[in-house]
Write a protein that holds these residues in place. Structure first.
Motif, PDB file in Angstrom:
ATOM      1  N   ALA A 104       0.857  -1.194   0.000  1.00 19.88           N
ATOM      2  CA  ALA A 104       0.000   0.000   0.000  1.00 19.88           C
ATOM      3  C   ALA A 104       0.889   1.237   0.000  1.00 19.88           C
ATOM      4  O   ALA A 104       1.929   1.266   0.657  1.00 19.88           O
ATOM      5  CB  ALA A 104      -0.912   0.000   1.220  1.00 19.88           C
ATOM      6  N   ALA A 105       0.466   2.251  -0.748  1.00 21.41           N
ATOM      7  CA  ALA A 105       1.236   3.507  -0.764  1.00 21.41           C
ATOM      8  C   ALA A 105       1.203   4.147   0.613  1.00 21.41           C
ATOM      9  O   ALA A 105       2.203   4.678   1.098  1.00 21.41           O
ATOM     10  CB  ALA A 105       0.654   4.450  -1.816  1.00 21.41           C
ATOM     11  N   GLN A 106       0.024   4.068   1.260  1.00 20.32           N
ATOM     12  CA  GLN A 106      -0.146   4.669   2.582  1.00 20.32           C
ATOM     13  C   GLN A 106      -1.051   3.768   3.418  1.00 20.32           C
ATOM     14  O   GLN A 106      -1.931   3.100   2.889  1.00 20.32           O
ATOM     15  CB  GLN A 106      -0.817   6.032   2.471  1.00 20.32           C
ATOM     16  N   ALA A 107      -0.811   3.792   4.734  1.00 25.94           N
ATOM     17  CA  ALA A 107      -1.670   3.025   5.643  1.00 25.94           C
ATOM     18  C   ALA A 107      -1.723   3.736   6.978  1.00 25.94           C
ATOM     19  O   ALA A 107      -0.892   4.609   7.278  1.00 25.94           O
ATOM     20  CB  ALA A 107      -1.119   1.608   5.826  1.00 25.94           C
ATOM     21  N   ASP A 108      -2.727   3.383   7.774  1.00 27.16           N
ATOM     22  CA  ASP A 108      -2.672   3.770   9.179  1.00 27.16           C
ATOM     23  C   ASP A 108      -2.588   2.495  10.017  1.00 27.16           C
ATOM     24  O   ASP A 108      -2.714   1.392   9.486  1.00 27.16           O
ATOM     25  CB  ASP A 108      -3.852   4.669   9.569  1.00 27.16           C
ATOM     26  N   TRP A 109      -2.341   2.639  11.322  1.00 27.65           N
ATOM     27  CA  TRP A 109      -2.054   1.429  12.084  1.00 27.65           C
ATOM     28  C   TRP A 109      -3.314   0.616  12.429  1.00 27.65           C
ATOM     29  O   TRP A 109      -3.227  -0.445  13.007  1.00 27.65           O
ATOM     30  CB  TRP A 109      -1.156   1.704  13.289  1.00 27.65           C
ATOM     31  N   LEU A 110      -4.487   1.097  11.988  1.00 26.04           N
ATOM     32  CA  LEU A 110      -5.686   0.246  12.034  1.00 26.04           C
ATOM     33  C   LEU A 110      -5.780  -0.656  10.797  1.00 26.04           C
ATOM     34  O   LEU A 110      -6.658  -1.507  10.712  1.00 26.04           O
ATOM     35  CB  LEU A 110      -6.955   1.105  12.107  1.00 26.04           C
ATOM     36  N   GLY A 111      -4.904  -0.405   9.817  1.00 30.90           N
ATOM     37  CA  GLY A 111      -4.917  -1.218   8.599  1.00 30.90           C
ATOM     38  C   GLY A 111      -5.724  -0.622   7.461  1.00 30.90           C
ATOM     39  O   GLY A 111      -5.962  -1.288   6.454  1.00 30.90           O
TER      40      GLY A 111
ATOM     41  N   GLU B 237       2.669  -4.181   3.495  1.00 29.74           N
ATOM     42  CA  GLU B 237       3.864  -3.351   3.665  1.00 29.74           C
ATOM     43  C   GLU B 237       3.543  -1.958   3.154  1.00 29.74           C
ATOM     44  O   GLU B 237       2.773  -1.799   2.200  1.00 29.74           O
ATOM     45  CB  GLU B 237       5.048  -3.933   2.877  1.00 29.74           C
ATOM     46  N   THR B 238       4.134  -0.967   3.785  1.00 33.44           N
ATOM     47  CA  THR B 238       3.918   0.410   3.316  1.00 33.44           C
ATOM     48  C   THR B 238       5.097   1.285   3.720  1.00 33.44           C
ATOM     49  O   THR B 238       5.632   1.138   4.817  1.00 33.44           O
ATOM     50  CB  THR B 238       2.612   1.018   3.873  1.00 33.44           C
ATOM     51  N   PRO B 239       5.494   2.185   2.797  1.00 34.83           N
ATOM     52  CA  PRO B 239       6.556   3.122   3.165  1.00 34.83           C
ATOM     53  C   PRO B 239       6.013   4.324   3.949  1.00 34.83           C
ATOM     54  O   PRO B 239       6.789   5.173   4.377  1.00 34.83           O
ATOM     55  CB  PRO B 239       7.095   3.570   1.807  1.00 34.83           C
ATOM     56  N   ASP B 240       4.713   4.375   4.130  1.00 33.69           N
ATOM     57  CA  ASP B 240       4.100   5.578   4.722  1.00 33.69           C
ATOM     58  C   ASP B 240       2.989   5.157   5.685  1.00 33.69           C
ATOM     59  O   ASP B 240       1.826   5.056   5.303  1.00 33.69           O
ATOM     60  CB  ASP B 240       3.565   6.466   3.588  1.00 33.69           C
ATOM     61  N   LEU B 241       3.384   4.865   6.923  1.00 36.04           N
ATOM     62  CA  LEU B 241       2.425   4.437   7.949  1.00 36.04           C
ATOM     63  C   LEU B 241       2.196   5.585   8.928  1.00 36.04           C
ATOM     64  O   LEU B 241       3.143   6.199   9.395  1.00 36.04           O
ATOM     65  CB  LEU B 241       3.001   3.216   8.689  1.00 36.04           C
ATOM     66  N   GLY B 242       0.926   5.863   9.206  1.00 37.36           N
ATOM     67  CA  GLY B 242       0.632   6.979  10.103  1.00 37.36           C
ATOM     68  C   GLY B 242      -0.492   6.668  11.071  1.00 37.36           C
ATOM     69  O   GLY B 242      -1.021   5.546  11.098  1.00 37.36           O
ATOM     70  N   ALA B 243      -0.867   7.660  11.832  1.00 37.26           N
ATOM     71  CA  ALA B 243      -1.913   7.481  12.845  1.00 37.26           C
ATOM     72  C   ALA B 243      -3.291   7.503  12.198  1.00 37.26           C
ATOM     73  O   ALA B 243      -3.495   8.156  11.166  1.00 37.26           O
ATOM     74  CB  ALA B 243      -1.813   8.596  13.883  1.00 37.26           C
ATOM     75  N   PRO B 244      -4.266   6.824  12.788  1.00 38.64           N
ATOM     76  CA  PRO B 244      -5.647   6.907  12.314  1.00 38.64           C
ATOM     77  C   PRO B 244      -6.097   8.365  12.272  1.00 38.64           C
ATOM     78  O   PRO B 244      -5.685   9.175  13.105  1.00 38.64           O
ATOM     79  CB  PRO B 244      -6.429   6.110  13.356  1.00 38.64           C
ATOM     80  N   GLY B 245      -6.936   8.678  11.288  1.00 40.12           N
ATOM     81  CA  GLY B 245      -7.376  10.053  11.112  1.00 40.12           C
ATOM     82  C   GLY B 245      -6.694  10.750   9.967  1.00 40.12           C
ATOM     83  O   GLY B 245      -7.110  11.828   9.541  1.00 40.12           O
ATOM     84  N   ARG B 246      -5.636  10.135   9.438  1.00 43.37           N
ATOM     85  CA  ARG B 246      -4.880  10.786   8.370  1.00 43.37           C
ATOM     86  C   ARG B 246      -5.625  10.767   7.031  1.00 43.37           C
ATOM     87  O   ARG B 246      -5.335  11.583   6.162  1.00 43.37           O
ATOM     88  CB  ARG B 246      -3.515  10.133   8.221  1.00 43.37           C
ATOM     89  N   PHE B 247      -6.544   9.806   6.858  1.00 43.45           N
ATOM     90  CA  PHE B 247      -7.289   9.728   5.586  1.00 43.45           C
ATOM     91  C   PHE B 247      -8.685  10.282   5.768  1.00 43.45           C
ATOM     92  O   PHE B 247      -9.316  10.072   6.817  1.00 43.45           O
ATOM     93  CB  PHE B 247      -7.431   8.267   5.130  1.00 43.45           C
ATOM     94  N   LYS B 248      -9.200  10.950   4.739  1.00 42.97           N
ATOM     95  CA  LYS B 248     -10.638  11.206   4.721  1.00 42.97           C
ATOM     96  C   LYS B 248     -11.316   9.835   4.617  1.00 42.97           C
ATOM     97  O   LYS B 248     -10.930   9.024   3.759  1.00 42.97           O
ATOM     98  CB  LYS B 248     -11.033  12.065   3.513  1.00 42.97           C
ATOM     99  N   PRO B 249     -12.283   9.533   5.458  1.00 42.49           N
ATOM    100  CA  PRO B 249     -12.861   8.182   5.451  1.00 42.49           C
ATOM    101  C   PRO B 249     -13.320   7.709   4.079  1.00 42.49           C
ATOM    102  O   PRO B 249     -13.187   6.533   3.756  1.00 42.49           O
ATOM    103  CB  PRO B 249     -14.036   8.313   6.421  1.00 42.49           C
ATOM    104  N   GLU B 250     -13.855   8.629   3.259  1.00 51.61           N
ATOM    105  CA  GLU B 250     -14.344   8.203   1.945  1.00 51.61           C
ATOM    106  C   GLU B 250     -13.218   7.969   0.945  1.00 51.61           C
ATOM    107  O   GLU B 250     -13.476   7.540  -0.176  1.00 51.61           O
ATOM    108  CB  GLU B 250     -15.368   9.209   1.390  1.00 51.61           C
ATOM    109  N   HIS B 251     -11.987   8.223   1.324  1.00 56.71           N
ATOM    110  CA  HIS B 251     -10.854   7.988   0.427  1.00 56.71           C
ATOM    111  C   HIS B 251     -10.115   6.681   0.722  1.00 56.71           C
ATOM    112  O   HIS B 251      -9.128   6.361   0.061  1.00 56.71           O
ATOM    113  CB  HIS B 251      -9.869   9.160   0.487  1.00 56.71           C
ATOM    114  N   VAL B 252     -10.554   5.948   1.747  1.00 53.83           N
ATOM    115  CA  VAL B 252      -9.893   4.672   2.072  1.00 53.83           C
ATOM    116  C   VAL B 252     -10.260   3.652   0.998  1.00 53.83           C
ATOM    117  O   VAL B 252     -11.431   3.466   0.672  1.00 53.83           O
ATOM    118  CB  VAL B 252     -10.337   4.179   3.469  1.00 53.83           C
ATOM    119  N   HIS B 253      -9.234   2.966   0.414  1.00 54.56           N
ATOM    120  CA  HIS B 253      -9.492   1.939  -0.609  1.00 54.56           C
ATOM    121  C   HIS B 253      -9.842   0.601   0.032  1.00 54.56           C
ATOM    122  O   HIS B 253     -10.763  -0.076  -0.392  1.00 54.56           O
ATOM    123  CB  HIS B 253      -8.273   1.757  -1.513  1.00 54.56           C
TER     124      HIS B 253
END
Lengths: 218, 231
Positions: B155-162, B187-203
């Protein structure tokens, strides 16, 4: 102009403005480079792109954006990206107007074989069966003969088929040939070759809509 | 709950003999770092499900080259001569499916269903008589769902909730495989805290993901392949 350039510059004329087109691995993907910059077309790439376009300049090339053959592509305005299930839903629901596809063999009935040469080279089916079976129009781009000079346009395909009676037109480096209920009809010759010589390089029987002296090529 | 794992721990969960889905179409989406760790740990007798065999020396081709793969379920290996040679020698069992049918078999398993009916390849040698059913006068081919023990996903980006976001053409099979496998390692090179994505943008929603492995950097495998650049 080389034989391949001749084939590709003829193939590009098959694309109607406003259409959605898939270009298969091999000769077809190269057709994109012959399209005028502002041409109104959406190129579908089965790995999940609608609106793929020519390779970006080096600084803008994206390693996470390729076509089905692995070439780096860019996106046109209005492009969309999606997963493989959606990509093939688009194909199986016949939302594509044209697929240009390569062939190991193609025959007088419009049968296509391009996925398996048993024991030698079997690249696999890829998107070919779904594209061949479901696209509104299939145009095969192929060299007229294989690298040993043997005909690829046959009476009946001998290799395992990709799809039956799916091909509308064959564009080779020598001629444009339509698959019709009456058999293969030569519509244009792309080089200075006699009808007899073209027939000699073709296993399937040809009828000629062009005269012996026709010079459609330029 | 944080799903962060180390590379070593995440891959150590995979036993020999496992059935593993691997995301990616060509290079984009291929989880090269997870695969490298699988090569290093050396699990064998694997069944690998991937669109293609990558190219010689890269991605799952390395698993094939180290003879860790018993069977490959795929659609197209035309860009990997080495894999074709191994198949022709009988060193690896290769099962080909039409690409969208493979995707749909995986999607179907991911949706908790068992199969679907199609006409793709119905006249070809990939269809056996026992695969056909007649329903109200029309013949259809039965395609069964395809699941796996594990999925390996980039994944290009993830949060720690997956929760996952893909990039470019790297989406391909990844969201489908993430739904179809029992244990999903990302695997992801860009892992961050929950809240970083707009919910409607999560794939891919985090419910499908078990382990997230942060990568410190991306190796050259993830970059531009010079031989695919048009000059």
């Amino acid at each position: 102009m080389s034989a391949v350039e001749r084939l590709l510059s003829r193939a590009v004329k098959e694309i109607s403005p406003g259409s959605i087109v898939n270009l298969g691995i091999g000769l077809p993907t190269q057709v994109m480079h012959y399209l005028p910059e502002n041409f109104d077309v959406q190129i579908h790439s089965e790995n999940g792109i609608l609106g793929a376009w020519k390779q970006a300049e080096p600084a803008l090339m994206d390693p996470f954006l390729i076509d089905a053959a692995g070439a780096y592509v860019s996106l046109r305005e209005g492009a969309s990206l999606f997963d493989s299930a959606v990509s093939f839903a688009m194909i199986r629901r016949a939302r594509l107007d044209l697929t240009m596809i390569g062939a190991f063999e193609v025959d007088a009935l419009g049968n296509l074989a391009n996925w398996k040469i048993p024991g030698k080279f079997s690249p696999g089916i890829g998107g070919a069966m779904e594209l061949a079976q479901k696209t509104k129009r299939i145009v095969v781009l192929t060299t007229h003969t294989d690298k040993h000079g043997n005909p690829k346009i046959l009476k009946t395909c001998r290799l395992p088929l990709t799809a039956k009676a799916c091909v509308s037109r064959i564009i080779s480096d020598l001629a444009v040939i339509d698959v019709t209920p009456q058999g293969l009809v030569v519509r244009e010759k792309l080089t200075d070759i006699s009808n007899g010589d073209l027939q000699a390089l073709t296993e399937a029987e040809l009828t000629f809509e062009t005269g012996e002296a026709a010079h459609e090529f330029v | 709950m944080k799903k962060n794992r180390t590379l070593e721990n995440a891959i150590a969960a995979i036993p020999s003999g496992a059935v593993i889905m691997v995301g990616g179409f060509g290079n984009p989406g291929t989880p090269f770092s997870l695969i490298s760790e699988l090569v290093r740990q050396g699990q064998t007798d694997l069944t690998v499900i991937k669109n293609d065999a990558n190219e010689a020396g890269h991605g799952i081709s390395r698993l094939i080259e180290k003879r860790q793969v018993r069977k490959l379920i795929t659609t197209h290996i035309g860009l990997n001569k080495l894999a074709i040679d191994r198949m022709n020698q009988g060193a690896i069992d290769v099962e080909f499916h039409p690409q969208g049918i493979l995707a749909e078999k995986i999607r179907t398993a991911g949706a908790g269903s068992f199969g679907f009916l199609t006409d793709i390849g119905i006249d070809s040698e990939i269809t056996r008589p026992e695969d056909l059913v007649d329903w109200k006068g029309t013949a259809y081919k039965v395609e069964m769902a395809l699941s796996a023990d594990f999925a390996l996903i980039h994944a290009a980006q993830a949060d720690w909730l997956g929760n996952l976001v893909y990039r470019g053409s790297a989406i391909n099979f990844s969201p489908l495989m993430a739904m179809a496998a029992n244990h999903v390692v990302v695997e992801t090179p860009d892992l961050g805290a929950p809240g970083r994505f707009k919910p409607e943008h999560v794939h891919t929603p985090g419910a499908f993901v078990d382990s997230v492995v942060p990568l410190e950097s991306l190796t050259s495998d993830y970059g531009i392949l010079e031989h695919h650049v048009r000059r």
